[in-house]
Each structure stands twice: as structure tokens, then as C-alpha cells.
Design a protein around this motif. Structure first.
Motif, PDB file in Angstrom:
ATOM      1  N   LYS A 137     -16.010  10.818 -54.929  1.00 52.45           N
ATOM      2  CA  LYS A 137     -16.755  11.826 -54.177  1.00 52.45           C
ATOM      3  C   LYS A 137     -16.961  13.107 -54.970  1.00 52.45           C
ATOM      4  N   LYS A 140     -20.216  14.150 -56.469  1.00 56.82           N
ATOM      5  CA  LYS A 140     -21.267  14.646 -55.571  1.00 56.82           C
ATOM      6  C   LYS A 140     -22.588  13.899 -55.790  1.00 56.82           C
ATOM      7  N   VAL A 141     -22.454  12.583 -55.963  1.00 56.44           N
ATOM      8  CA  VAL A 141     -23.610  11.708 -56.134  1.00 56.44           C
ATOM      9  C   VAL A 141     -23.891  11.016 -54.805  1.00 56.44           C
ATOM     10  N   THR A 142     -25.140  11.018 -54.384  1.00 58.64           N
ATOM     11  CA  THR A 142     -25.501  10.380 -53.117  1.00 58.64           C
ATOM     12  C   THR A 142     -26.438   9.193 -53.297  1.00 58.64           C
ATOM     13  N   SER A 143     -26.865   8.949 -54.533  1.00 57.12           N
ATOM     14  CA  SER A 143     -27.789   7.842 -54.805  1.00 57.12           C
ATOM     15  C   SER A 143     -27.539   7.293 -56.195  1.00 57.12           C
ATOM     16  N   GLN A 146     -29.123   8.850 -59.309  1.00 54.73           N
ATOM     17  CA  GLN A 146     -28.553  10.062 -59.889  1.00 54.73           C
ATOM     18  C   GLN A 146     -27.498   9.762 -60.955  1.00 54.73           C
ATOM     19  N   TYR A 219     -13.319   8.303 -52.514  1.00 53.53           N
ATOM     20  CA  TYR A 219     -14.362   7.458 -53.101  1.00 53.53           C
ATOM     21  C   TYR A 219     -15.405   7.108 -52.035  1.00 53.53           C
ATOM     22  N   VAL A 220     -16.603   6.826 -52.498  1.00 55.89           N
ATOM     23  CA  VAL A 220     -17.687   6.479 -51.601  1.00 55.89           C
ATOM     24  C   VAL A 220     -18.514   5.342 -52.198  1.00 55.89           C
ATOM     25  N   LEU A 222     -22.092   3.970 -52.616  1.00 57.53           N
ATOM     26  CA  LEU A 222     -23.449   4.498 -52.514  1.00 57.53           C
ATOM     27  C   LEU A 222     -24.315   3.595 -51.637  1.00 57.53           C
ATOM     28  N   PRO A 223     -25.367   4.144 -51.032  1.00 58.10           N
ATOM     29  CA  PRO A 223     -26.134   3.382 -50.035  1.00 58.10           C
ATOM     30  C   PRO A 223     -26.987   2.248 -50.603  1.00 58.10           C
ATOM     31  N   GLU A 224     -27.356   2.328 -51.888  1.00 56.67           N
ATOM     32  CA  GLU A 224     -28.244   1.298 -52.430  1.00 56.67           C
ATOM     33  C   GLU A 224     -27.533  -0.041 -52.622  1.00 56.67           C
TER      34      GLU A 224
END
Length: 345
Positions: A137, A140-143, A146, A219-220, A222-224
Motif C-alpha cells: 500500500k 500508493k499505486v491504484t492501477s 502505474q 498490501y493490496v 490491484l483491480p486489473e
């Protein structure tokens, strides 16, 4: 001319009679070998939570493990008669080709190249997945778009490496892929900071995040999803009878969910259901087992052993499991998903 026409019609009639008849299947050599041995040799992972992993006592669990157990119950009458053979990504296909295992149930993606060139045959899709990305996290990446310049850890011998290359080339984003032969080495390198990103199937990412991270909330995923990853058991080519059995056992579990037949209720359904579809599935009316070279209780035993497909999903990868995954694409076709049983009739 009339005689020739008569002969053709007679031949067609004979063919139709054979097609409509319920002739028992001939036993294939793999089925014979499994019965003679008394155990099913089933290839699984070295340990992927939710699909196939041993606990500290060596007891295996997971969606793929339940697939193996369901086949053993259908064929041998006992879900415990399975020899689980742990295989890495490089070993899995050669072990199947060489006859070291009877079937492969190892979160393996069904692709054209694998289906057409390895001497194996995929049977039934048991899980619909897609490749994703796990990142800290703090980045700070959301895609995934990036991730320019990022180092991405993954395992060799899988579809993941090629998918990453294809995806970022199409996006015109330059990344560096760091490949490890061993899956554990790959994800441990990520969690130690060797790479900024880890990529594999999204279901596996969820398991790693929940089990391997010191603090999962750091941790996250990503949506893709950058690929289609339909997982299916596989068998060697050349034994149609065994292929048919390994294909139809998962369909029986899916059919059971569609019909509302559960592990706890299968005995009552077999003795009391008036639904012809339930009766056929559980062998209380038509004997569908003889078409597979099995007895009439084959599907009953599989469901009794592991439950229907929804129960298998919920127990191993669903919201109340360690992976905490929604049904999504793996819901039944009549509930918005892609899971659809071929008719047992």
C-alpha cells in the motif's frame, strides 16, 4: 439402387439404435490400473492455500484436493484412497505424461498450446481465475498502468511470465520481470522487498496476502485482471474412458448444487426425492454409472465425500475461508456466474 438405399437405411438405423442404447463403457487402462493399485495418484501443488496445501500433520485440503477426493470416491468408493503427489510448475506435465500420476489437479490453466502439444487433455473447468498484481500500500499505486519501471516477481514455467510481458507491451509500459523457478522463492522475494510487485493468479494472491504477509493490511491486490485463467484437471491423452470419468465427476458436483443436493442431505435425497434429475444423479432410478464403467452410486459417493460444488468452493476459497473470495464468475450460471453443469442424463 433400391438394395443399396435399403442397406444405407439399415446401417443408419443400426447406428441410431446403438447411439440410443445405454451400453456400458469399456474399462480404460487407467481405470484398471487405479482399481488394481487401490489408490488414485493425483498431482497437486507444493502448497497453494485454498487449492492444495498440507497442514503440519500432512493432511491435504483445497479445492483441487477435493476434486481428487471426489474422483477417488466415485472410482474406488473411498475419498481417502488418494496419494497426493506435490509437483512444481516445471514437473507437473512431465509427471502426467510419464504416468507418475493418474490425473493433474493443480490450479493449472487450460490453454491451446498446452491442450494441443503436451499429450494431455483437460477435462472440466473447476475454477475461473485471472492474473493480478499484489503491491504494498505504501507505493500508493491504484492501477497496474502505474507500475512503470517496477520490478515484478513471478514464477517460471507458468502462464504468468508471458501474460506480464504481453500486458505491459500492449500498455507501452516498461517493467522488469524477475523470474524464480520456485514459487515459494518468488513470493518470499517479494515480501522481503526484492521486488515491488508480485504477480500470479488473483486467487493465489489473496491467499498469500492473508497467510504470508506479516500484516495483510499493508498490501493490496490491484483491480486489473490481465488474463483469463480457467483451471481444469488434466489427464493423459489416449484413454477416453478415464478422460470421461474425470470430466463427469466435477459436473456431478455442480449438478448437485443446481439441484440443491448437499453433503448433509444427499442420503435423504437419494431415498426420498421425487425429482427425476436427482434420482438419475444419485442412482436411485437410471443407472448412469454403467456408461462410465462405474456403478450407479458413483455420483452419490462423490457428493457424500466432499459436498456439492458450492460447498467445495465455500470451504476452500469462499468468504469464510482463508482466501475470503466471492463467488463472482464461479457462481452458478443461473446466479450470474459461469459455472454450468452438463446434463446428467
Amino acid at each position: 439402387m433400391q438394395n443399396a438405399t435399403f442397406r444405407r437405411l439399415a446401417a443408419l438405423a443400426a447406428f441410431a439404435a446403438l447411439a440410443c442404447g445405454a451400453a456400458p463403457a469399456l474399462a480404460g487402462r487407467t481405470l484398471d490400473a487405479v482399481k488394481q493399485r487401490g489408490t488414485l495418484n493425483c498431482g497437486v501443488t507444493n502448497g497453494v492455500a485454498g487449492f492444495s496445501a498440507p497442514d503440519s500433520q500432512g493432511n491435504w485440503s483445497g479445492l483441487d484436493v477435493d476434486t481428487c477426493r471426489a474422483v477417488a470416491a466415485a472410482v474406488l468408493g473411498d475419498p481417502k484412497k488418494v496419494n497426493f503427489v506435490p509437483l512444481n510448475a516445471q514437473q507437473r506435465f512431465s509427471a502426467l505424461q510419464a504416468g507418475e500420476i493418474d490425473m493433474l489437479a493443480r490450479n493449472t490453466t487450460w490453454t491451446l498450446s498446452r491442450d494441443a502439444s503436451l499429450g494431455i487433455a483437460f477435462t472440466t473447468i473447476t475454477y475461473y481465475d485471472g492474473q493480478g498484481f499484489l503491491v504494498p500500500k505504501k507505493l500508493k499505486v491504484t492501477s497496474a498502468k502505474q507500475l512503470k519501471g517496477a520490478e515484478i516477481c513471478t514464477q517460471s514455467g507458468t502462464t504468468n511470465e508471458k501474460n506480464v510481458s504481453d500486458y505491459f507491451r500492449a500498455q507501452n509500459v516498461k517493467v522488469k520481470t524477475v523470474v524464480f523457478e520456485n514459487f515459494e522463492a518468488a513470493f518470499k522475494a517479494f515480501f522481503s522487498g526484492r521486488c515491488q510487485v508480485f504477480t500470479t493468479d488473483a486467487s493465489t494472491l489473496a491467499g498469500l496476502r492473508n497467510k504470508e504477509a506479516k500484516n495483510p493490511d499493508d498490501y493490496v491486490v490491484l483491480p486489473e485482471l490481465i488474463s483469463k485463467e480457467p483451471f481444469a484437471p488434466a489427464v493423459r491423452r489416449g484413454d477416453d474412458e478415464w478422460f470421461t470419468i474425470v470430466k463427469w465427476v466435477p459436473h456431478a458436483l455442480i449438478e448437485a448444487e443446481e439441484l440443491g443436493v448437499t453433503q448433509a442431505g444427499v442420503d435423504a435425497a437419494r431415498s426420498g426425492s421425487q425429482d427425476p434429475a436427482v434420482q438419475r444423479l444419485l442412482g436411485s432410478s437410471d443407472d448412469m454409472g454403467k456408461l462410465l464403467g462405474l456403478d450407479k452410486d458413483w455420483a452419490y459417493r462423490a457428493i457424500k465425500a466432499v459436498g456439492n460444488y458450492g460447498e467445495v468452493f465455500e470451504r476452500n476459497v469462499g468468504p469464510r475461508s482463508v482466501l475470503q473470495l466471492p463467488r463472482g464468475l464461479n457462481n452458478l450460471w443461473n446466479k450470474g456466474g459461469l459455472v454450468y453443469a452438463l446434463p446428467v442424463r
